[in-house]
Design a protein around this motif. Sequence first.
Motif, short mmCIF file in Angstrom:
data_model
loop_
_atom_site.label_atom_id
_atom_site.label_comp_id
_atom_site.label_asym_id
_atom_site.label_seq_id
_atom_site.Cartn_x
_atom_site.Cartn_y
_atom_site.Cartn_z
N GLN A 140 -7.30 5.20 -0.89
CA GLN A 140 -8.32 5.48 0.12
C GLN A 140 -7.72 5.42 1.52
O GLN A 140 -8.09 6.20 2.40
N LYS A 141 -6.84 4.46 1.74
CA LYS A 141 -6.16 4.33 3.04
C LYS A 141 -4.69 4.02 2.76
O LYS A 141 -4.34 3.55 1.68
N THR A 194 1.19 -0.38 2.89
CA THR A 194 2.62 -0.64 2.97
C THR A 194 3.07 -1.06 1.57
O THR A 194 2.24 -1.42 0.71
N ALA A 195 4.38 -1.06 1.35
CA ALA A 195 4.90 -1.51 0.06
C ALA A 195 4.52 -2.97 -0.19
O ALA A 195 4.19 -3.36 -1.31
N THR A 196 4.53 -3.77 0.86
CA THR A 196 4.15 -5.19 0.73
C THR A 196 2.69 -5.32 0.32
O THR A 196 2.35 -6.12 -0.57
N GLU A 197 1.80 -4.54 0.94
CA GLU A 197 0.38 -4.58 0.58
C GLU A 197 0.17 -4.16 -0.87
O GLU A 197 -0.61 -4.78 -1.59
N GLY A 251 -9.28 -1.33 -6.47
CA GLY A 251 -10.19 -1.29 -5.33
C GLY A 251 -9.64 -0.56 -4.11
O GLY A 251 -10.39 -0.24 -3.19
N THR A 252 -8.34 -0.27 -4.10
CA THR A 252 -7.73 0.44 -2.98
C THR A 252 -7.69 1.95 -3.21
O THR A 252 -7.31 2.70 -2.32
N MET A 253 -8.10 2.38 -4.41
CA MET A 253 -7.95 3.78 -4.79
C MET A 253 -9.22 4.59 -4.55
O MET A 253 -10.32 4.03 -4.49
N ASN A 254 -9.06 5.91 -4.46
CA ASN A 254 -10.19 6.83 -4.37
C ASN A 254 -10.93 6.84 -5.71
O ASN A 254 -10.32 7.14 -6.74
N ALA A 275 -2.69 7.48 2.51
CA ALA A 275 -4.04 7.86 2.09
C ALA A 275 -4.02 9.30 1.60
O ALA A 275 -3.28 10.13 2.13
N SER A 276 -4.80 9.59 0.58
CA SER A 276 -4.83 10.96 0.05
C SER A 276 -6.24 11.33 -0.36
O SER A 276 -7.09 10.48 -0.59
#
Length: 162
Positions: free
Chosen positions: A44-45, A48-51, A63-66, A122-123
């Motif tokens: 979604q947004k 970083t590699a760390t995140e 939860g971070t995905m579209n 983000a895509s």
Amino acid sequence: MQRTPIKVSPDNDLALQRYECWGKERMIYIISAKKDSSMYIGFQKSLTATELYEKCQKGCLLGTMNEIEPEEGETFYIRPGVPFSIGPGIKYLELSQNSPVEFNIENMEQMVEALDFIKLEASVPEYIAPEECLFRMERVAITKPQTIAPDQTESFMVVVNL
């Protein structure tokens, strides 16, 4: 049926360099989807590699995905490097390059190996394959007997009766 793991594959260049095989781009065709079924494609947004690593450790990567509620007949193009997962209640057909290289990025070891080629920006999920795509997928209604001759095409064809 459970949700598939969050998978990702490298492109041809990287896969040939590291694994001596092709990478994997793919198309997903939705045969059917129950109400409230979801699939997940890309982020979604930007991360970083760390995140990404921290989200994977905490088990909250999904939860971070579209999130998409697909409908019967839709197609989705999945570029190499774009992570995806398909939830329960979805029957689908996958057309992809023949490659054994695929990583489950919910598994920490596999995620670390794939970290340098995962598309972290983000895509927006792609419903239509771009011109440079290696293959096409289309639904055709066959209403009368037909002959499909291999010499009439410059490629191969897969016919699936749904």
